[in-house]
Write a protein that holds these residues in place. Structure first.
Motif, PDB file in Angstrom:
ATOM      1  N   LEU A  59       8.785  58.100  20.927  1.00 21.69           N
ATOM      2  CA  LEU A  59       9.102  58.631  19.608  1.00 21.69           C
ATOM      3  C   LEU A  59       8.224  57.979  18.534  1.00 21.69           C
ATOM      4  O   LEU A  59       8.075  56.757  18.497  1.00 21.69           O
ATOM      5  CB  LEU A  59      10.587  58.363  19.295  1.00 21.69           C
ATOM      6  N   PHE A  60       7.636  58.807  17.675  1.00 21.40           N
ATOM      7  CA  PHE A  60       6.871  58.291  16.544  1.00 21.40           C
ATOM      8  C   PHE A  60       7.766  57.403  15.683  1.00 21.40           C
ATOM      9  O   PHE A  60       8.919  57.759  15.401  1.00 21.40           O
ATOM     10  CB  PHE A  60       6.366  59.429  15.647  1.00 21.40           C
ATOM     11  N   GLY A  61       7.253  56.267  15.228  1.00 23.43           N
ATOM     12  CA  GLY A  61       8.013  55.380  14.359  1.00 23.43           C
ATOM     13  C   GLY A  61       8.430  56.069  13.074  1.00 23.43           C
ATOM     14  O   GLY A  61       9.553  55.898  12.598  1.00 23.43           O
ATOM     15  N   GLY A  62       7.533  56.856  12.506  1.00 26.73           N
ATOM     16  CA  GLY A  62       7.853  57.567  11.264  1.00 26.73           C
ATOM     17  C   GLY A  62       8.950  58.598  11.455  1.00 26.73           C
ATOM     18  O   GLY A  62       9.791  58.794  10.572  1.00 26.73           O
ATOM     19  N   THR A  63       8.963  59.244  12.604  1.00 31.37           N
ATOM     20  CA  THR A  63      10.022  60.208  12.907  1.00 31.37           C
ATOM     21  C   THR A  63      11.351  59.489  13.046  1.00 31.37           C
ATOM     22  O   THR A  63      12.381  59.947  12.541  1.00 31.37           O
ATOM     23  CB  THR A  63       9.694  60.987  14.195  1.00 31.37           C
ATOM     24  N   VAL A  98      20.340  58.411  -3.960  1.00 27.30           N
ATOM     25  CA  VAL A  98      18.945  58.476  -3.529  1.00 27.30           C
ATOM     26  C   VAL A  98      18.573  57.170  -2.851  1.00 27.30           C
ATOM     27  O   VAL A  98      19.087  56.104  -3.203  1.00 27.30           O
ATOM     28  CB  VAL A  98      17.978  58.751  -4.715  1.00 27.30           C
ATOM     29  N   THR A  99      17.670  57.261  -1.896  1.00 28.10           N
ATOM     30  CA  THR A  99      17.157  56.070  -1.219  1.00 28.10           C
ATOM     31  C   THR A  99      16.247  55.323  -2.179  1.00 28.10           C
ATOM     32  O   THR A  99      15.351  55.918  -2.775  1.00 28.10           O
ATOM     33  CB  THR A  99      16.345  56.458   0.032  1.00 28.10           C
ATOM     34  N   VAL A 100      16.469  54.008  -2.313  1.00 26.24           N
ATOM     35  CA  VAL A 100      15.584  53.208  -3.156  1.00 26.24           C
ATOM     36  C   VAL A 100      14.766  52.212  -2.345  1.00 26.24           C
ATOM     37  O   VAL A 100      13.726  51.751  -2.814  1.00 26.24           O
ATOM     38  CB  VAL A 100      16.332  52.482  -4.297  1.00 26.24           C
ATOM     39  N   SER A 101      15.230  51.892  -1.126  1.00 21.16           N
ATOM     40  CA  SER A 101      14.421  51.009  -0.287  1.00 21.16           C
ATOM     41  C   SER A 101      14.928  51.031   1.148  1.00 21.16           C
ATOM     42  O   SER A 101      16.059  51.418   1.420  1.00 21.16           O
ATOM     43  CB  SER A 101      14.431  49.568  -0.815  1.00 21.16           C
ATOM     44  N   SER A 102      14.045  50.612   2.027  1.00 16.50           N
ATOM     45  CA  SER A 102      14.443  50.341   3.411  1.00 16.50           C
ATOM     46  C   SER A 102      14.057  48.888   3.659  1.00 16.50           C
ATOM     47  O   SER A 102      13.100  48.381   3.080  1.00 16.50           O
ATOM     48  CB  SER A 102      13.742  51.275   4.389  1.00 16.50           C
ATOM     49  N   ASP A 103      14.834  48.224   4.502  1.00 14.99           N
ATOM     50  CA  ASP A 103      14.642  46.799   4.673  1.00 14.99           C
ATOM     51  C   ASP A 103      14.633  46.439   6.147  1.00 14.99           C
ATOM     52  O   ASP A 103      15.528  46.835   6.884  1.00 14.99           O
ATOM     53  CB  ASP A 103      15.766  46.045   3.952  1.00 14.99           C
ATOM     54  N   LYS A 104      13.603  45.722   6.553  1.00 15.94           N
ATOM     55  CA  LYS A 104      13.527  45.123   7.881  1.00 15.94           C
ATOM     56  C   LYS A 104      13.955  46.062   8.993  1.00 15.94           C
ATOM     57  O   LYS A 104      15.009  45.904   9.599  1.00 15.94           O
ATOM     58  CB  LYS A 104      14.350  43.844   7.939  1.00 15.94           C
ATOM     59  N   ILE A 105      13.148  47.055   9.240  1.00 19.22           N
ATOM     60  CA  ILE A 105      13.418  47.956  10.357  1.00 19.22           C
ATOM     61  C   ILE A 105      12.776  47.347  11.590  1.00 19.22           C
ATOM     62  O   ILE A 105      11.570  47.148  11.639  1.00 19.22           O
ATOM     63  CB  ILE A 105      12.876  49.364  10.075  1.00 19.22           C
ATOM     64  N   ASP A 106      13.617  47.014  12.554  1.00 19.01           N
ATOM     65  CA  ASP A 106      13.161  46.381  13.789  1.00 19.01           C
ATOM     66  C   ASP A 106      13.096  47.406  14.910  1.00 19.01           C
ATOM     67  O   ASP A 106      14.117  47.971  15.302  1.00 19.01           O
ATOM     68  CB  ASP A 106      14.115  45.253  14.210  1.00 19.01           C
ATOM     69  N   PHE A 107      11.887  47.627  15.405  1.00 17.70           N
ATOM     70  CA  PHE A 107      11.677  48.510  16.552  1.00 17.70           C
ATOM     71  C   PHE A 107      11.699  47.622  17.795  1.00 17.70           C
ATOM     72  O   PHE A 107      10.706  46.991  18.126  1.00 17.70           O
ATOM     73  CB  PHE A 107      10.340  49.237  16.431  1.00 17.70           C
ATOM     74  N   ARG A 108      12.844  47.558  18.459  1.00 15.54           N
ATOM     75  CA  ARG A 108      13.023  46.640  19.587  1.00 15.54           C
ATOM     76  C   ARG A 108      12.576  47.224  20.917  1.00 15.54           C
ATOM     77  O   ARG A 108      12.110  46.499  21.789  1.00 15.54           O
ATOM     78  CB  ARG A 108      14.490  46.233  19.685  1.00 15.54           C
ATOM     79  N   LYS A 109      12.786  48.510  21.105  1.00 16.88           N
ATOM     80  CA  LYS A 109      12.452  49.168  22.369  1.00 16.88           C
ATOM     81  C   LYS A 109      11.806  50.507  22.070  1.00 16.88           C
ATOM     82  O   LYS A 109      12.220  51.209  21.146  1.00 16.88           O
ATOM     83  CB  LYS A 109      13.721  49.439  23.196  1.00 16.88           C
ATOM     84  N   PRO A 110      10.810  50.898  22.844  1.00 15.55           N
ATOM     85  CA  PRO A 110      10.257  52.242  22.674  1.00 15.55           C
ATOM     86  C   PRO A 110      11.284  53.285  23.120  1.00 15.55           C
ATOM     87  O   PRO A 110      12.111  53.019  23.996  1.00 15.55           O
ATOM     88  CB  PRO A 110       9.024  52.252  23.580  1.00 15.55           C
ATOM     89  N   ILE A 111      11.223  54.459  22.506  1.00 18.08           N
ATOM     90  CA  ILE A 111      12.152  55.539  22.848  1.00 18.08           C
ATOM     91  C   ILE A 111      11.346  56.649  23.510  1.00 18.08           C
ATOM     92  O   ILE A 111      10.619  57.384  22.843  1.00 18.08           O
ATOM     93  CB  ILE A 111      12.879  56.056  21.588  1.00 18.08           C
ATOM     94  N   PRO A 112      11.455  56.776  24.829  1.00 20.88           N
ATOM     95  CA  PRO A 112      10.637  57.752  25.538  1.00 20.88           C
ATOM     96  C   PRO A 112      11.102  59.195  25.345  1.00 20.88           C
ATOM     97  O   PRO A 112      12.278  59.455  25.083  1.00 20.88           O
ATOM     98  CB  PRO A 112      10.765  57.348  27.008  1.00 20.88           C
ATOM     99  N   GLU A 131      18.087  48.659   7.571  1.00 19.29           N
ATOM    100  CA  GLU A 131      18.977  48.868   6.434  1.00 19.29           C
ATOM    101  C   GLU A 131      18.289  49.718   5.372  1.00 19.29           C
ATOM    102  O   GLU A 131      17.080  49.591   5.152  1.00 19.29           O
ATOM    103  CB  GLU A 131      19.395  47.536   5.804  1.00 19.29           C
ATOM    104  N   PHE A 132      19.088  50.528   4.718  1.00 20.44           N
ATOM    105  CA  PHE A 132      18.613  51.402   3.658  1.00 20.44           C
ATOM    106  C   PHE A 132      19.497  51.194   2.435  1.00 20.44           C
ATOM    107  O   PHE A 132      20.722  51.140   2.550  1.00 20.44           O
ATOM    108  CB  PHE A 132      18.669  52.871   4.099  1.00 20.44           C
ATOM    109  N   ALA A 133      18.870  51.062   1.262  1.00 25.39           N
ATOM    110  CA  ALA A 133      19.610  50.887   0.013  1.00 25.39           C
ATOM    111  C   ALA A 133      19.594  52.197  -0.763  1.00 25.39           C
ATOM    112  O   ALA A 133      18.575  52.892  -0.811  1.00 25.39           O
ATOM    113  CB  ALA A 133      18.995  49.770  -0.822  1.00 25.39           C
ATOM    114  N   PHE A 134      20.732  52.500  -1.374  1.00 27.49           N
ATOM    115  CA  PHE A 134      20.896  53.732  -2.154  1.00 27.49           C
ATOM    116  C   PHE A 134      21.450  53.394  -3.519  1.00 27.49           C
ATOM    117  O   PHE A 134      22.182  52.419  -3.684  1.00 27.49           O
ATOM    118  CB  PHE A 134      21.872  54.689  -1.453  1.00 27.49           C
ATOM    119  N   VAL A 135      21.104  54.242  -4.493  1.00 25.67           N
ATOM    120  CA  VAL A 135      21.640  54.144  -5.843  1.00 25.67           C
ATOM    121  C   VAL A 135      22.287  55.484  -6.168  1.00 25.67           C
ATOM    122  O   VAL A 135      21.728  56.544  -5.863  1.00 25.67           O
ATOM    123  CB  VAL A 135      20.525  53.820  -6.865  1.00 25.67           C
ATOM    124  N   ALA A 136      23.463  55.427  -6.798  1.00 29.57           N
ATOM    125  CA  ALA A 136      24.106  56.637  -7.297  1.00 29.57           C
ATOM    126  C   ALA A 136      23.436  57.019  -8.606  1.00 29.57           C
ATOM    127  O   ALA A 136      23.114  56.148  -9.419  1.00 29.57           O
ATOM    128  CB  ALA A 136      25.595  56.400  -7.507  1.00 29.57           C
TER     129      ALA A 136
END
Length: 128
Positions: free
Chosen positions: A29-33, A55-69, A111-116
């Protein structure tokens, strides 16, 4: 309803199949997908929790631990983990499982941060 009850009620789970059109030249799986799917689950979770425009205001520390075939099933789980005055954070875990066996493991976490926001796109307090 208490905040804890609302957090439990807003937890979101989505399942998807990983098909070849979403994979890279390594047949994973593409990381961006993956990040797009995670943001979508986080958005749904935040919306279900607040019942406000977020709305999304940031994403934080996305850890790709295993590839998804290709040819696997993924489960994305979104849960509110932090609540501020005008923002909240949603943790998203992505689990991969084989289609024809019980094997399952965590592949990605972030993690993803959102603002109302109001109709003028200005931040507003989150109703609790």
């Amino acid at each position: 309803m208490t905040v804890e009850e609302n957090i439990r009620k807003s937890e979101t789970r989505i399942f998807k199949a990983v098909f070849p059109n979403t994979t890279n030249h390594y047949d994973t799986l593409f990381g961006g997908t993956a990040m797009q799917m995670m943001d979508e689950v986080a958005f749904i979770t935040a919306t279900r929790f607040t019942r406000q425009t977020v709305v999304t205001v940031s994403s934080d520390k996305i850890d790709f631990r295993k590839p998804i075939p290709s040819g696997t099933i993924v489960e994305l789980i979104g849960k509110v983990v932090h609540l501020g005055n005008k923002s909240l954070k949603v943790n998203v875990e992505v689990f991969t499982e084989q289609m024809y066996s019980e094997h399952r493991e965590k592949a990605i976490q972030g993690e993803f941060a959102f603002v109302a926001i109001d109709e003028n796109k200005k931040p507003i307090p989150i109703r609790k």
